[in-house]
Design a protein around this motif. Structure first.
Motif, PDB file in Angstrom:
ATOM      1  N   PRO A   1       0.827  -1.220   0.000  1.00  0.00           N
ATOM      2  CA  PRO A   1       0.000   0.000   0.000  1.00  0.00           C
ATOM      3  C   PRO A   1       0.852   1.257   0.000  1.00  0.00           C
ATOM      4  N   CYS A   2       0.240   2.334  -0.460  1.00  0.00           N
ATOM      5  CA  CYS A   2       0.872   3.664  -0.510  1.00  0.00           C
ATOM      6  C   CYS A   2       1.949   3.703  -1.592  1.00  0.00           C
ATOM      7  N   THR A   3       2.417   4.900  -1.856  1.00  0.00           N
ATOM      8  CA  THR A   3       3.531   5.097  -2.781  1.00  0.00           C
ATOM      9  C   THR A   3       4.806   5.299  -1.976  1.00  0.00           C
ATOM     10  N   TRP A   4       5.945   5.046  -2.608  1.00  0.00           N
ATOM     11  CA  TRP A   4       7.228   5.120  -1.911  1.00  0.00           C
ATOM     12  C   TRP A   4       8.179   6.003  -2.695  1.00  0.00           C
ATOM     13  N   ASN A   5       8.836   6.900  -1.978  1.00  0.00           N
ATOM     14  CA  ASN A   5       9.767   7.829  -2.606  1.00  0.00           C
ATOM     15  C   ASN A   5      11.113   7.173  -2.805  1.00  0.00           C
ATOM     16  N   ALA A   6      11.854   7.663  -3.800  1.00  0.00           N
ATOM     17  CA  ALA A   6      13.159   7.089  -4.118  1.00  0.00           C
ATOM     18  C   ALA A   6      14.153   7.225  -2.973  1.00  0.00           C
ATOM     19  N   THR A   7      13.951   8.218  -2.085  1.00  0.00           N
ATOM     20  CA  THR A   7      14.861   8.385  -0.953  1.00  0.00           C
ATOM     21  C   THR A   7      14.770   7.217   0.022  1.00  0.00           C
ATOM     22  N   ASN A   8      13.668   6.454  -0.039  1.00  0.00           N
ATOM     23  CA  ASN A   8      13.479   5.314   0.858  1.00  0.00           C
ATOM     24  C   ASN A   8      13.741   3.984   0.173  1.00  0.00           C
ATOM     25  N   LEU A   9      14.289   4.029  -1.035  1.00  0.00           N
ATOM     26  CA  LEU A   9      14.530   2.820  -1.803  1.00  0.00           C
ATOM     27  C   LEU A   9      15.976   2.736  -2.263  1.00  0.00           C
ATOM     28  N   LYS A  10      16.407   1.516  -2.551  1.00  0.00           N
ATOM     29  CA  LYS A  10      17.719   1.312  -3.169  1.00  0.00           C
ATOM     30  C   LYS A  10      17.658   0.027  -3.986  1.00  0.00           C
ATOM     31  N   PHE A  11      18.563  -0.106  -4.938  1.00  0.00           N
ATOM     32  CA  PHE A  11      18.591  -1.283  -5.794  1.00  0.00           C
ATOM     33  C   PHE A  11      18.927  -2.537  -4.975  1.00  0.00           C
ATOM     34  N   TYR A  12      18.292  -3.643  -5.355  1.00  0.00           N
ATOM     35  CA  TYR A  12      18.607  -4.937  -4.750  1.00  0.00           C
ATOM     36  C   TYR A  12      19.338  -5.773  -5.785  1.00  0.00           C
ATOM     37  N   PHE A  13      20.475  -6.307  -5.400  1.00  0.00           N
ATOM     38  CA  PHE A  13      21.297  -7.130  -6.296  1.00  0.00           C
ATOM     39  C   PHE A  13      21.118  -8.593  -5.934  1.00  0.00           C
ATOM     40  N   SER A  14      20.745  -9.373  -6.925  1.00  0.00           N
ATOM     41  CA  SER A  14      20.504 -10.803  -6.683  1.00  0.00           C
ATOM     42  C   SER A  14      21.329 -11.658  -7.637  1.00  0.00           C
TER      43      SER A  14
END
Length: 242
Positions: free
Chosen positions: A229-242
């Motif tokens: 739910p809700c939208t998320w800003n890029a400041t709270n995200l980072k790339f995940y490497f798998s």
């Protein structure tokens, strides 16, 4: 690499340290440094416990209307007042109208009437301003002030705009622009209630980007397809490497 990085004696070291440790253990192959760097980068536990990034990923977009912040402060004060909120509203609004703003250096009251408000305490204590008040002189002076009001408002507007430009310049000087695409895997900052312990992971996930809304806002879902739910800003995200 797995044993050296996260085994019994492993300490989740970085790629360069991992390659050096492998060499000291008697191992070598031509792509050792690159392989160790990639392995350390894809370690899920390392990605969960890494520090939050400080460089902003998106440009600062100033809000020129103060009303959202005024309403937020009003709600906070009313929540504390509980049953006496009706008595608190006039005090809060009066305090806002008679307090010089950091952006304009003027009070909202003076930008409407071009004169300073007389607070109730000045009337109760018979201050010099109250004792020397003359209605005729005050009315005449107010007419002059109202004629000059447009110039004062324009000056206040320019001050506010200049301050926001300075803040934007300082903020954007540290900018490290990155954007996510649909289907990218990301990790999200942990909520405050997920950080109760000292060694709690600082990032949660991974999640999948489902929609880019623009201005650094994204919709997410879990890898199982459950919508977050809700939208998320890029400041709270980072790339995940798998």
């Amino acid at each position: 690499m797995a044993e050296l990085h996260e085994g019994i004696c492993g300490s989740h070291i970085g790629g360069r340290s991992l390659s050096s440790k492998a060499i000291r253990a008697g191992y070598y192959w031509p792509t050792m440094r690159e392989d160790c760097t990639r392995y350390a980068q894809r370690c899920k536990k390392c990605q969960q416990h890494t520090d939050w990034h400080k460089a902003p990923p998106e440009e600062l977009r100033s809000i020129y209307s103060p009303w959202p912040f005024l309403l937020r402060g009003l709600k906070r004060r009313l929540d504390k007042a509980k049953g006496t909120w009706a008595e608190e509203v006039p005090r809060i609004v009066w305090a806002y109208h008679t307090t010089p703003q950091s952006t304009t250096k003027e009070t909202p009251f003076s930008l409407v009437y071009r004169s300073d408000a007389m607070i109730p305490r000045e009337i109760q204590e018979n201050s010099p301003c109250f004792q020397n008040f003359v209605v005729e002189e005050s009315n005449e002076e107010r007419k002059v002030n109202l004629d000059l009001l447009d110039e004062v408002r324009e000056e206040a507007r320019m001050k506010a705009k200049a301050l926001k430009r300075r803040v934007e310049y300082k903020y954007n000087s540290k900018l490290r622009l990155w954007q996510f695409q649909v289907a990218d895997l990301v990790m999200r900052k942990a909520h405050w209630y997920q950080l109760e312990r000292k060694l709690s992971p600082k990032w949660t996930g991974p999640f999948r980007i489902t929609k880019a809304l623009g201005n650094g806002a994204y919709n997410l879902e879990t890898l199982e397809g459950d919508v977050i739910p809700c939208t998320w800003n890029a400041t709270n995200l980072k790339f995940y490497f798998s």
